[in-house]
Design a protein around this motif. Structure first.
Motif, PDB file in Angstrom:
ATOM      1  N   LEU A 263      74.440  47.434 129.089  1.00  0.00           N
ATOM      2  CA  LEU A 263      74.360  46.290 130.001  1.00  0.00           C
ATOM      3  C   LEU A 263      73.232  45.332 129.623  1.00  0.00           C
ATOM      4  N   TYR A 264      73.459  44.040 129.852  1.00  0.00           N
ATOM      5  CA  TYR A 264      72.370  43.067 129.877  1.00  0.00           C
ATOM      6  C   TYR A 264      71.806  43.125 131.285  1.00  0.00           C
ATOM      7  N   MET A 265      70.506  43.370 131.400  1.00  0.00           N
ATOM      8  CA  MET A 265      69.917  43.541 132.731  1.00  0.00           C
ATOM      9  C   MET A 265      69.422  42.243 133.354  1.00  0.00           C
ATOM     10  N   SER A 266      69.032  41.286 132.543  1.00  0.00           N
ATOM     11  CA  SER A 266      68.550  40.004 133.056  1.00  0.00           C
ATOM     12  C   SER A 266      68.917  38.906 132.061  1.00  0.00           C
ATOM     13  N   PRO A 267      70.222  38.602 131.933  1.00  0.00           N
ATOM     14  CA  PRO A 267      70.709  37.749 130.843  1.00  0.00           C
ATOM     15  C   PRO A 267      70.300  36.282 130.911  1.00  0.00           C
ATOM     16  N   GLY A 268      69.722  35.862 132.019  1.00  0.00           N
ATOM     17  CA  GLY A 268      69.292  34.473 132.121  1.00  0.00           C
ATOM     18  C   GLY A 268      68.046  34.162 131.319  1.00  0.00           C
ATOM     19  N   SER A 269      67.276  35.195 130.967  1.00  0.00           N
ATOM     20  CA  SER A 269      66.030  34.926 130.258  1.00  0.00           C
ATOM     21  C   SER A 269      65.610  36.017 129.275  1.00  0.00           C
ATOM     22  N   VAL A 270      66.191  37.211 129.370  1.00  0.00           N
ATOM     23  CA  VAL A 270      65.776  38.327 128.529  1.00  0.00           C
ATOM     24  C   VAL A 270      66.935  38.755 127.635  1.00  0.00           C
ATOM     25  N   THR A 271      66.654  38.956 126.342  1.00  0.00           N
ATOM     26  CA  THR A 271      67.710  39.312 125.387  1.00  0.00           C
ATOM     27  C   THR A 271      68.145  40.767 125.489  1.00  0.00           C
ATOM     28  N   GLU A 272      67.361  41.611 126.105  1.00  0.00           N
ATOM     29  CA  GLU A 272      67.533  43.064 126.069  1.00  0.00           C
ATOM     30  C   GLU A 272      68.893  43.563 126.552  1.00  0.00           C
TER      31      GLU A 272
ATOM     32  N   ASN B 181      53.040  38.218 121.305  1.00  0.00           N
ATOM     33  CA  ASN B 181      52.098  39.299 121.598  1.00  0.00           C
ATOM     34  C   ASN B 181      52.843  40.618 121.671  1.00  0.00           C
ATOM     35  N   TRP B 182      53.091  41.132 122.881  1.00  0.00           N
ATOM     36  CA  TRP B 182      53.800  42.393 123.040  1.00  0.00           C
ATOM     37  C   TRP B 182      55.259  42.242 122.618  1.00  0.00           C
ATOM     38  N   ALA B 183      55.819  41.069 122.856  1.00  0.00           N
ATOM     39  CA  ALA B 183      57.188  40.719 122.458  1.00  0.00           C
ATOM     40  C   ALA B 183      57.174  39.229 122.138  1.00  0.00           C
ATOM     41  N   THR B 184      58.346  38.648 121.875  1.00  0.00           N
ATOM     42  CA  THR B 184      58.359  37.228 121.544  1.00  0.00           C
ATOM     43  C   THR B 184      58.982  36.410 122.667  1.00  0.00           C
TER      44      THR B 184
ATOM     45  N   ARG C  99      65.714  26.335 127.655  1.00  0.00           N
ATOM     46  CA  ARG C  99      65.539  27.670 128.211  1.00  0.00           C
ATOM     47  C   ARG C  99      64.365  28.362 127.522  1.00  0.00           C
ATOM     48  N   GLU C 100      63.801  29.348 128.209  1.00  0.00           N
ATOM     49  CA  GLU C 100      62.849  30.245 127.581  1.00  0.00           C
ATOM     50  C   GLU C 100      63.546  31.593 127.426  1.00  0.00           C
ATOM     51  N   VAL C 101      63.436  32.181 126.231  1.00  0.00           N
ATOM     52  CA  VAL C 101      64.120  33.428 125.921  1.00  0.00           C
ATOM     53  C   VAL C 101      63.075  34.464 125.502  1.00  0.00           C
ATOM     54  N   TYR C 102      63.047  35.572 126.247  1.00  0.00           N
ATOM     55  CA  TYR C 102      62.088  36.646 126.003  1.00  0.00           C
ATOM     56  C   TYR C 102      62.802  37.772 125.267  1.00  0.00           C
TER      57      TYR C 102
END
Length: 193
Positions: A118-127, A16-19, A39-42
């Motif tokens: 920086l990775y801000m939330s590397p456990g679940s978000v790729t950003e 939707n807004w992202a994958t 894992r789930e990766v956003y």
């Protein structure tokens, strides 16, 4: 692929807004044992954030807007005070953040200085978030800012004395990670006091 990973499989859960993907893989731990992992990766793309500062006035510009995820996680108002930020949207980080500065704060700045990535939330978000700082003056103000109407942005722009903004970390009024990091950077580098 690193030698400690194998059998990586991705399943699309949402686009939707992202994958959002469900990822299964085998991981070899530090003892040499292979273990299956899930894992789930956003993936919403990479972003950039900037702290605007005025050394002569010892002030910073911050924004405030409603953030639904914080509302769901215990922020009663859902409002968050933070550094100007946005997604890269297929731009390089410097171009993207200059565009965000103008849209959100109403300042037109010709230069920004990279602080860190920086990775801000590397456990679940790729950003990855590219952090910047930029000096501003009253002459740089070209509009009221507030965001892009078509994107349903409703952003308040605040100018704070640096000491007040820095104290707002302690009081919990500023609890956004990128903003805390950028305010601490200004303090640690002696840019503002």
């Amino acid at each position: 692929m690193p030698e400690y990973l194998k059998n990586i499989k991705k399943t699309l859960l949402s686009d939707n807004w992202a994958t959002l993907h469900k990822v299964t893989f085998d991981y070899k731990d530090s003892k040499g044992n292979w273990e299956p992992q899930v894992r789930e990766v956003y993936d919403r793309g990479n972003g950039a954030a900037v702290i605007l500062y005025n050394k002569e006035k010892n002030t910073v510009i911050l924004t405030e807007q409603f953030r639904m995820p914080t509302y769901f996680n215990g922020n009663p108002s859902g409002m968050l005070i933070e550094a100007c930020a946005g997604l890269l949207d297929n731009h390089d980080p410097e171009t993207a953040i200059k565009k965000e500065i103008e849209e959100e704060t109403g300042y037109h700045l010709s230069s920004v200085e990279s602080v860190m990535d920086l990775y801000m939330s590397p456990g679940s978000v790729t950003e990855t978030v590219h952090l910047f700082m930029a000096s501003y003056t009253a002459k740089d103000k070209i509009s009221e800012g507030g965001g892009v109407t078509e994107e349903h942005e409703d952003i308040l722009v605040h100018e704070y004395a640096f000491a007040k903004a820095y104290n707002m970390i302690k009081t919990g009024e500023i609890n956004d990670a990128k903003t805390v990091i950028l305010l601490q950077h200004l303090k640690l580098e002696g840019i503002l006091t």
